[in-house]
Motif scaffolding. Structure first.
Motif, PDB file in Angstrom:
ATOM      1  N   UNK A 118      -4.190 -47.045  20.411  1.00 36.58           N
ATOM      2  CA  UNK A 118      -3.597 -45.819  19.890  1.00 36.58           C
ATOM      3  C   UNK A 118      -4.725 -44.898  19.457  1.00 36.58           C
ATOM      4  N   UNK A 119      -4.449 -43.609  19.444  1.00 36.09           N
ATOM      5  CA  UNK A 119      -5.452 -42.657  19.024  1.00 36.09           C
ATOM      6  C   UNK A 119      -6.133 -41.982  20.194  1.00 36.09           C
ATOM      7  N   UNK A 120      -7.284 -41.413  19.915  1.00 34.52           N
ATOM      8  CA  UNK A 120      -8.047 -40.648  20.903  1.00 34.52           C
ATOM      9  C   UNK A 120      -9.147 -41.523  21.493  1.00 34.52           C
ATOM     10  N   UNK A 121      -9.078 -41.869  22.783  1.00 32.49           N
ATOM     11  CA  UNK A 121     -10.091 -42.750  23.373  1.00 32.49           C
ATOM     12  C   UNK A 121     -11.489 -42.139  23.420  1.00 32.49           C
ATOM     13  N   UNK A 122     -11.594 -40.839  23.148  1.00 34.13           N
ATOM     14  CA  UNK A 122     -12.911 -40.190  23.104  1.00 34.13           C
ATOM     15  C   UNK A 122     -13.500 -40.171  21.691  1.00 34.13           C
ATOM     16  N   UNK A 123     -12.819 -40.799  20.748  1.00 34.67           N
ATOM     17  CA  UNK A 123     -13.255 -40.788  19.350  1.00 34.67           C
ATOM     18  C   UNK A 123     -14.619 -41.446  19.187  1.00 34.67           C
ATOM     19  N   UNK A 124     -15.356 -40.981  18.203  1.00 35.52           N
ATOM     20  CA  UNK A 124     -16.655 -41.589  17.893  1.00 35.52           C
ATOM     21  C   UNK A 124     -16.477 -42.928  17.178  1.00 35.52           C
ATOM     22  N   UNK A 125     -15.335 -43.113  16.516  1.00 37.96           N
ATOM     23  CA  UNK A 125     -15.088 -44.332  15.739  1.00 37.96           C
ATOM     24  C   UNK A 125     -13.964 -45.136  16.382  1.00 37.96           C
ATOM     25  N   UNK A 126     -14.252 -46.384  16.691  1.00 35.97           N
ATOM     26  CA  UNK A 126     -13.239 -47.313  17.195  1.00 35.97           C
ATOM     27  C   UNK A 126     -12.954 -48.342  16.110  1.00 35.97           C
ATOM     28  N   UNK A 127     -11.690 -48.486  15.753  1.00 36.84           N
ATOM     29  CA  UNK A 127     -11.269 -49.511  14.790  1.00 36.84           C
ATOM     30  C   UNK A 127     -10.753 -50.709  15.574  1.00 36.84           C
ATOM     31  N   UNK A 128     -11.358 -51.865  15.342  1.00 36.70           N
ATOM     32  CA  UNK A 128     -10.909 -53.100  15.978  1.00 36.70           C
ATOM     33  C   UNK A 128     -10.104 -53.902  14.969  1.00 36.70           C
ATOM     34  N   UNK A 129      -8.802 -54.022  15.208  1.00 37.17           N
ATOM     35  CA  UNK A 129      -7.923 -54.776  14.323  1.00 37.17           C
ATOM     36  C   UNK A 129      -7.694 -56.195  14.815  1.00 37.17           C
ATOM     37  N   UNK A 151      -3.762 -47.364   6.442  1.00 37.03           N
ATOM     38  CA  UNK A 151      -4.989 -47.111   7.197  1.00 37.03           C
ATOM     39  C   UNK A 151      -5.154 -45.620   7.465  1.00 37.03           C
ATOM     40  N   UNK A 152      -4.075 -44.948   7.843  1.00 37.82           N
ATOM     41  CA  UNK A 152      -4.137 -43.510   8.095  1.00 37.82           C
ATOM     42  C   UNK A 152      -4.560 -42.751   6.839  1.00 37.82           C
ATOM     43  N   UNK A 153      -4.045 -43.169   5.680  1.00 37.45           N
ATOM     44  CA  UNK A 153      -4.433 -42.523   4.431  1.00 37.45           C
ATOM     45  C   UNK A 153      -5.903 -42.765   4.119  1.00 37.45           C
ATOM     46  N   UNK A 154      -6.359 -43.985   4.342  1.00 36.58           N
ATOM     47  CA  UNK A 154      -7.754 -44.331   4.067  1.00 36.58           C
ATOM     48  C   UNK A 154      -8.715 -43.455   4.862  1.00 36.58           C
ATOM     49  N   UNK A 155      -8.528 -43.417   6.166  1.00 39.33           N
ATOM     50  CA  UNK A 155      -9.470 -42.688   7.012  1.00 39.33           C
ATOM     51  C   UNK A 155      -9.235 -41.179   6.942  1.00 39.33           C
ATOM     52  N   UNK A 156      -8.004 -40.789   6.592  1.00 43.32           N
ATOM     53  CA  UNK A 156      -7.753 -39.373   6.368  1.00 43.32           C
ATOM     54  C   UNK A 156      -8.565 -38.838   5.199  1.00 43.32           C
ATOM     55  N   UNK A 157      -8.882 -39.702   4.247  1.00 42.43           N
ATOM     56  CA  UNK A 157      -9.654 -39.289   3.075  1.00 42.43           C
ATOM     57  C   UNK A 157     -11.076 -38.898   3.442  1.00 42.43           C
ATOM     58  N   UNK A 167     -13.004 -35.158  19.092  1.00 41.61           N
ATOM     59  CA  UNK A 167     -13.605 -36.493  19.041  1.00 41.61           C
ATOM     60  C   UNK A 167     -14.383 -36.732  17.760  1.00 41.61           C
ATOM     61  N   UNK A 168     -14.924 -35.661  17.155  1.00 38.54           N
ATOM     62  CA  UNK A 168     -15.689 -35.796  15.912  1.00 38.54           C
ATOM     63  C   UNK A 168     -14.811 -36.250  14.750  1.00 38.54           C
ATOM     64  N   UNK A 169     -13.523 -35.928  14.825  1.00 40.36           N
ATOM     65  CA  UNK A 169     -12.615 -36.234  13.720  1.00 40.36           C
ATOM     66  C   UNK A 169     -11.552 -37.268  14.103  1.00 40.36           C
ATOM     67  N   UNK A 170     -11.713 -37.878  15.249  1.00 41.86           N
ATOM     68  CA  UNK A 170     -10.664 -38.752  15.786  1.00 41.86           C
ATOM     69  C   UNK A 170     -10.945 -40.229  15.518  1.00 41.86           C
ATOM     70  N   UNK A 171      -9.903 -41.019  15.658  1.00 36.30           N
ATOM     71  CA  UNK A 171      -9.981 -42.474  15.604  1.00 36.30           C
ATOM     72  C   UNK A 171      -9.370 -43.039  16.877  1.00 36.30           C
ATOM     73  N   UNK A 172      -9.915 -44.172  17.317  1.00 36.18           N
ATOM     74  CA  UNK A 172      -9.318 -44.912  18.425  1.00 36.18           C
ATOM     75  C   UNK A 172      -9.115 -46.332  17.931  1.00 36.18           C
ATOM     76  N   UNK A 173      -7.900 -46.842  18.057  1.00 35.10           N
ATOM     77  CA  UNK A 173      -7.531 -48.116  17.433  1.00 35.10           C
ATOM     78  C   UNK A 173      -7.158 -49.147  18.500  1.00 35.10           C
ATOM     79  N   UNK A 174      -7.803 -50.301  18.432  1.00 39.55           N
ATOM     80  CA  UNK A 174      -7.603 -51.385  19.382  1.00 39.55           C
ATOM     81  C   UNK A 174      -7.460 -52.680  18.588  1.00 39.55           C
ATOM     82  N   UNK A 175      -6.747 -53.652  19.113  1.00 35.89           N
ATOM     83  CA  UNK A 175      -6.657 -54.970  18.492  1.00 35.89           C
ATOM     84  C   UNK A 175      -7.373 -56.016  19.340  1.00 35.89           C
TER      85      UNK A 175
END
Length: 278
Positions: A118-129, A151-157, A167-175
């Motif tokens: 989920x999220x933007x695959x071009x994001x600079x930050x990838x969250x691995x769950x 999680x959305x609230x945490x990274x939104x902060x 991409x500078x402000x995006x997240x990409x989330x993978x498990x």
């Protein structure tokens, strides 16, 4: 076991005992010990020798049948198949199709939906769950339950969002696992090993600058280590990229005082992103 087990004088039911065990694991407990020492030599002296157990002799007709032709017969074969499929994928879409069609993981049989990313695959930050939960299994997206909302609230902060197009402000989330384990149990070593070829290729194709390892399972998969409370906040390398272990949002919801440390980790992530932009 007695009908009414207690812990320090408090009656325990199964759910409470499980919660205590989970809390101890999160705190880094990795070896059970008794309150008082046990003389193992004295114990051995009191035990009566037991006659060795004779191996059970099975008739040829009662032995397990051979596996059907064409089915992998061990973990190594399934890992090899996963590696071949992942290597052949030249885009995230083709990787998703190959992973969803892969039958070498038993979890696929009991899950509702394939949960790729989920999220933007071009994001600079990838969250691995870790793995999909019940709500993730329903929607086919990672981190959409209560923990995902936090999680959305945490990274939104710190100005990052899975819905951002920049991409500078995006997240990409993978498990680590794309199929839900029954009962939301932790993934086992076999499931992680078979899933990792797809995870590695996923990271390669997405190409993030930084990776957040969200919880024990991602740390075990990417670093070969567990004990997230010891690992959190310490920058390391995973998949050839800077990686930051962090405590899982579900843990933070159960343990609000730990949010202070999570905030420090988020600030560290923001600083690292800024330094890479200079």
């Amino acid at each position: 076991m007695t009908a009414d087990p207690t812990y320090r004088g408090i009656a325990l039911d199964a759910a409470t005992a499980l919660a205590l065990l989970e809390w101890q694991a999160e705190m880094g407990v990795d070896e059970p010990m008794l309150d008082a020492p046990v003389d193992r030599f004295d114990l051995a002296a009191r035990l009566k020798p037991v006659a060795p157990i004779q191996p059970l002799q099975m008739e040829p007709a009662a032995q397990a049948p051979a596996l059907l032709p064409g089915l992998p017969d061990d973990t190594a074969a399934r890992i090899a198949e996963a590696e071949a499929l992942a290597a052949a994928a030249d885009s995230l879409d083709s990787l998703a199709a190959a992973q969803e069609a892969f039958d070498g993981i038993e979890l696929k049989k009991g899950a509702r939906n394939f949960c790729f990313a989920d999220g933007n695959p071009k994001a600079r930050v990838l969250i691995l769950g870790e793995a999909p939960g019940d709500e993730e299994d329903r929607q086919g997206r990672p981190f959409v339950g209560r923990a995902g909302q936090f999680l959305d609230l945490m990274f939104g902060a710190i100005g990052l969002s899975r819905t951002a197009t920049d991409a500078e402000k995006a997240l990409y989330i993978v498990n680590v696992l794309s199929w839900r384990p029954p009962g939301n149990r932790d993934p086992d070593a076999d499931e992680i090993s078979v899933s990792m070829p797809f995870v590695r290729r996923h990271v390669e194709l997405a190409g993030p600058d930084l990776i957040v390892l969200m919880g024990n399972t991602p740390c075990q998969a990417a670093l070969g280590r567990r004990g997230i409370l010891r690992l959190r906040g310490q920058w390391t390398q995973a998949f050839g990229r800077p990686a930051l272990p962090m405590t899982h949002p579900a843990y933070l919801l159960r343990n609000p005082p730990a949010k202070r440390e999570a905030w420090a980790d988020l600030l560290s992530l923001a600083d690292r992103l800024e330094s890479l932009s200079v």
